[in-house]
Design a protein around this motif. Structure first.
Motif, PDB file in Angstrom:
ATOM      1  N   LEU A   8      23.730 -27.915  12.890  1.00 25.50           N
ATOM      2  CA  LEU A   8      24.010 -28.437  14.221  1.00 25.50           C
ATOM      3  C   LEU A   8      25.087 -27.569  14.858  1.00 25.50           C
ATOM      4  O   LEU A   8      26.257 -27.602  14.456  1.00 25.50           O
ATOM      5  CB  LEU A   8      24.478 -29.893  14.139  1.00 25.50           C
ATOM      6  CG  LEU A   8      24.932 -30.550  15.445  1.00 25.50           C
ATOM      7  CD1 LEU A   8      23.847 -30.488  16.500  1.00 25.50           C
ATOM      8  CD2 LEU A   8      25.375 -31.982  15.204  1.00 25.50           C
ATOM      9  N   ILE A   9      24.684 -26.759  15.820  1.00 21.79           N
ATOM     10  CA  ILE A   9      25.617 -25.890  16.537  1.00 21.79           C
ATOM     11  C   ILE A   9      26.191 -26.669  17.708  1.00 21.79           C
ATOM     12  O   ILE A   9      25.448 -27.276  18.477  1.00 21.79           O
ATOM     13  CB  ILE A   9      24.905 -24.621  17.039  1.00 21.79           C
ATOM     14  CG1 ILE A   9      24.368 -23.817  15.843  1.00 21.79           C
ATOM     15  CG2 ILE A   9      25.843 -23.760  17.875  1.00 21.79           C
ATOM     16  CD1 ILE A   9      23.503 -22.635  16.248  1.00 21.79           C
ATOM     17  N   TYR A  10      27.497 -26.661  17.846  1.00 18.80           N
ATOM     18  CA  TYR A  10      28.111 -27.392  18.948  1.00 18.80           C
ATOM     19  C   TYR A  10      29.215 -26.567  19.586  1.00 18.80           C
ATOM     20  O   TYR A  10      29.812 -25.692  18.953  1.00 18.80           O
ATOM     21  CB  TYR A  10      28.657 -28.748  18.477  1.00 18.80           C
ATOM     22  CG  TYR A  10      29.892 -28.671  17.607  1.00 18.80           C
ATOM     23  CD1 TYR A  10      31.168 -28.877  18.151  1.00 18.80           C
ATOM     24  CD2 TYR A  10      29.797 -28.400  16.248  1.00 18.80           C
ATOM     25  CE1 TYR A  10      32.295 -28.800  17.364  1.00 18.80           C
ATOM     26  CE2 TYR A  10      30.913 -28.335  15.449  1.00 18.80           C
ATOM     27  CZ  TYR A  10      32.168 -28.538  16.014  1.00 18.80           C
ATOM     28  OH  TYR A  10      33.295 -28.459  15.228  1.00 18.80           O
ATOM     29  N   ALA A  42      28.121 -26.139  12.797  1.00 19.51           N
ATOM     30  CA  ALA A  42      28.566 -24.764  13.049  1.00 19.51           C
ATOM     31  C   ALA A  42      29.053 -24.716  14.489  1.00 19.51           C
ATOM     32  O   ALA A  42      28.271 -24.940  15.409  1.00 19.51           O
ATOM     33  CB  ALA A  42      27.421 -23.780  12.836  1.00 19.51           C
ATOM     34  N   ARG A  43      30.315 -24.436  14.706  1.00 17.87           N
ATOM     35  CA  ARG A  43      30.888 -24.449  16.050  1.00 17.87           C
ATOM     36  C   ARG A  43      30.836 -23.056  16.674  1.00 17.87           C
ATOM     37  O   ARG A  43      30.823 -22.043  15.977  1.00 17.87           O
ATOM     38  CB  ARG A  43      32.338 -24.937  16.010  1.00 17.87           C
ATOM     39  CG  ARG A  43      33.258 -24.128  15.125  1.00 17.87           C
ATOM     40  CD  ARG A  43      34.713 -24.408  15.430  1.00 17.87           C
ATOM     41  NE  ARG A  43      35.105 -23.909  16.748  1.00 17.87           N
ATOM     42  CZ  ARG A  43      36.311 -24.061  17.279  1.00 17.87           C
ATOM     43  NH1 ARG A  43      37.239 -24.733  16.628  1.00 17.87           N
ATOM     44  NH2 ARG A  43      36.597 -23.555  18.468  1.00 17.87           N
ATOM     45  N   THR A  44      30.797 -23.042  17.997  1.00 16.02           N
ATOM     46  CA  THR A  44      30.940 -21.781  18.714  1.00 16.02           C
ATOM     47  C   THR A  44      32.426 -21.502  18.915  1.00 16.02           C
ATOM     48  O   THR A  44      33.265 -22.395  18.785  1.00 16.02           O
ATOM     49  CB  THR A  44      30.229 -21.822  20.078  1.00 16.02           C
ATOM     50  OG1 THR A  44      30.818 -22.845  20.884  1.00 16.02           O
ATOM     51  CG2 THR A  44      28.747 -22.101  19.892  1.00 16.02           C
ATOM     52  N   PHE A  45      32.748 -20.264  19.249  1.00 17.99           N
ATOM     53  CA  PHE A  45      34.152 -19.861  19.359  1.00 17.99           C
ATOM     54  C   PHE A  45      34.460 -19.260  20.724  1.00 17.99           C
ATOM     55  O   PHE A  45      35.241 -18.322  20.833  1.00 17.99           O
ATOM     56  CB  PHE A  45      34.500 -18.886  18.246  1.00 17.99           C
ATOM     57  CG  PHE A  45      34.435 -19.493  16.869  1.00 17.99           C
ATOM     58  CD1 PHE A  45      35.543 -20.121  16.320  1.00 17.99           C
ATOM     59  CD2 PHE A  45      33.247 -19.472  16.149  1.00 17.99           C
ATOM     60  CE1 PHE A  45      35.478 -20.694  15.066  1.00 17.99           C
ATOM     61  CE2 PHE A  45      33.184 -20.043  14.893  1.00 17.99           C
ATOM     62  CZ  PHE A  45      34.301 -20.661  14.346  1.00 17.99           C
ATOM     63  N   GLY A  46      33.842 -19.812  21.742  1.00 14.83           N
ATOM     64  CA  GLY A  46      34.070 -19.327  23.088  1.00 14.83           C
ATOM     65  C   GLY A  46      32.792 -18.808  23.706  1.00 14.83           C
ATOM     66  O   GLY A  46      31.757 -18.660  23.029  1.00 14.83           O
ATOM     67  N   VAL A  67      21.177 -27.938  18.625  1.00 14.66           N
ATOM     68  CA  VAL A  67      22.293 -27.531  19.473  1.00 14.66           C
ATOM     69  C   VAL A  67      22.768 -28.745  20.263  1.00 14.66           C
ATOM     70  O   VAL A  67      21.988 -29.378  20.973  1.00 14.66           O
ATOM     71  CB  VAL A  67      21.905 -26.399  20.443  1.00 14.66           C
ATOM     72  CG1 VAL A  67      23.139 -25.913  21.199  1.00 14.66           C
ATOM     73  CG2 VAL A  67      21.258 -25.248  19.692  1.00 14.66           C
ATOM     74  N   ALA A  68      24.057 -29.054  20.125  1.00 15.20           N
ATOM     75  CA  ALA A  68      24.691 -30.114  20.913  1.00 15.20           C
ATOM     76  C   ALA A  68      25.619 -29.437  21.913  1.00 15.20           C
ATOM     77  O   ALA A  68      26.627 -28.842  21.533  1.00 15.20           O
ATOM     78  CB  ALA A  68      25.475 -31.072  20.011  1.00 15.20           C
ATOM     79  N   GLY A  69      25.259 -29.519  23.172  1.00 16.15           N
ATOM     80  CA  GLY A  69      26.066 -28.866  24.193  1.00 16.15           C
ATOM     81  C   GLY A  69      25.297 -28.821  25.490  1.00 16.15           C
ATOM     82  O   GLY A  69      24.198 -29.379  25.607  1.00 16.15           O
ATOM     83  N   GLY A  70      25.854 -28.159  26.477  1.00 18.15           N
ATOM     84  CA  GLY A  70      25.169 -28.007  27.753  1.00 18.15           C
ATOM     85  C   GLY A  70      24.128 -26.906  27.694  1.00 18.15           C
ATOM     86  O   GLY A  70      23.914 -26.261  26.657  1.00 18.15           O
ATOM     87  N   ASP A  71      23.493 -26.669  28.829  1.00 15.01           N
ATOM     88  CA  ASP A  71      22.411 -25.689  28.874  1.00 15.01           C
ATOM     89  C   ASP A  71      22.886 -24.268  28.604  1.00 15.01           C
ATOM     90  O   ASP A  71      22.119 -23.447  28.101  1.00 15.01           O
ATOM     91  CB  ASP A  71      21.702 -25.773  30.218  1.00 15.01           C
ATOM     92  CG  ASP A  71      20.992 -27.115  30.407  1.00 15.01           C
ATOM     93  OD1 ASP A  71      20.233 -27.496  29.506  1.00 15.01           O
ATOM     94  OD2 ASP A  71      21.218 -27.765  31.434  1.00 15.01           O
ATOM     95  N   PRO A  92      21.767 -33.708  23.995  1.00 15.34           N
ATOM     96  CA  PRO A  92      22.568 -33.598  25.222  1.00 15.34           C
ATOM     97  C   PRO A  92      24.054 -33.686  24.921  1.00 15.34           C
ATOM     98  O   PRO A  92      24.495 -34.541  24.156  1.00 15.34           O
ATOM     99  CB  PRO A  92      22.096 -34.790  26.069  1.00 15.34           C
ATOM    100  CG  PRO A  92      21.525 -35.756  25.082  1.00 15.34           C
ATOM    101  CD  PRO A  92      20.941 -34.935  23.974  1.00 15.34           C
ATOM    102  N   GLY A  93      24.845 -32.758  25.528  1.00 15.60           N
ATOM    103  CA  GLY A  93      26.273 -32.795  25.246  1.00 15.60           C
ATOM    104  C   GLY A  93      27.098 -31.858  26.098  1.00 15.60           C
ATOM    105  O   GLY A  93      28.131 -31.375  25.636  1.00 15.60           O
TER     106      GLY A  93
END
Length: 308
Positions: A8-10, A42-46, A67-71, A92-93
């Motif tokens: 899950l990438i967020y 797994a988080r993004t870093f910017g 993927v949890a996040g915006g478009d 959606p996130g």
């Protein structure tokens, strides 16, 4: 379907993933684990890191990328997954959740996650933007906008976007009424027009607020295109009326068509910007092309009821 090595990438900077949002993410993981899925985070870093994070997950043998996040975050992750056949799902996130909306997913992240086991993998086409005269390439799932809307994206205040969400885009849009719009040439489907805004879309929803291309669909292998002529921003009030009343077709200054590619050529000095999936993605000259069989998207069964 049960996934044994999912990721899950967020985006921790996403508007809905503040302190309360982290709790929502935890609840979502609990839902997934109770359903029998093995999911690591797994988080993004910017900005710009999502594609590399997705590639790292694939290198670890992922059998699912969520993927949890915006478009924008979804776009980055998709660029790291294409053309892999590993299933790709969204929760959606973020500021805008157009893909989740298009798929008919619940707005709450944990509620959407409850349906994961029933989602069906479907290979879909993606768009490919080549911009800045060929020096930049980027896949997109939703849309590419050239001219007016990309200029608005370029003017959005990041802090305001973080605090106010889609309102930040409307505020930036209002500022456009103080300037004369840039024009450029668009070529597709044997037609050529001088326009100030060109939309190449794979989805019906635009900005999560209006429908400009009602015949667009992710299961099609083309773009639904809408081109708008005119330098004067007041003309766009007429266009907006046509959009809101579903009467764009046949309106003077508007061209609607379906095509698999398009070229965008600058006509004046100064940059004309391009955005994809709500994120600035370069300047003209540029082109968009359909890339078939690009991504294995997980969709709810109801989404497959679409017919041409």
């Amino acid at each position: 379907m049960i996934y044994r090595n999912g990721f899950l990438i967020y985006n921790p900077a996403a508007r809905t993933l503040d302190t309360a949002g982290v709790e929502q993410l935890d609840r979502t993981l609990e839902v997934l684990h109770k359903a029998g899925h093995s999911i690591a985070t797994a988080r993004t870093f910017g900005p710009g890191t999502g594609a590399d994070v997705a590639r790292e997950c694939l290198a670890k043998g992922a059998d699912l990328i969520l993927v949890a996040g915006g478009d924008g975050t979804i776009n980055e992750a998709a660029n790291g997954v294409i053309p892999s056949e590993v299933p790709f799902g969204v929760l959606p996130g973020g500021t805008a959740n157009i893909l989740a909306m298009e798929l008919g997913l619940p707005q709450a992240m944990e509620e959407a996650a409850r349906g994961l086991g029933q989602w069906i993998p479907r290979r879909i086409s993606a768009g490919l933007l080549t911009s800045d005269g060929g020096s930049h390439r980027r896949f997109f799932l939703l849309l590419a906008g050239v001219g007016l809307d990309a200029h608005i994206v370029s003017q959005v205040d990041p802090a305001l976007k973080s605090s106010q969400g889609k309102l930040a885009y409307w505020i930036a849009g209002l500022a456009e009424f103080s300037r004369e719009l840039d024009e450029f040439e668009v070529r597709a489907g044997g037609q050529v027009r001088r326009v100030s805004f060109a939309l190449s879309s794979r989805v019906r929803n635009y900005g999560g607020s209006v429908v400009i291309t009602p015949d667009a669909h992710l299961l099609r292998d083309d773009f639904a295109m809408a081109w708008f002529e005119g330098r004067n921003t007041l003309r766009y009030l007429t266009y907006l009326g046509g959009i809101l009343t579903n009467k764009l077709a046949g309106m003077e200054g508007v061209t609607l068509l379906h095509a698999r590619s398009a070229e965008f050529v600058p006509l004046e000095d100064g940059p004309v910007f391009v955005e994809v999936d709500g994120e600035l993605a370069g300047a003209l000259p540029a082109r968009v092309d359909i890339v078939p069989d690009a991504l294995t998207l997980l969709v709810p069964p109801s989404f497959l009821s679409w017919t041409r």
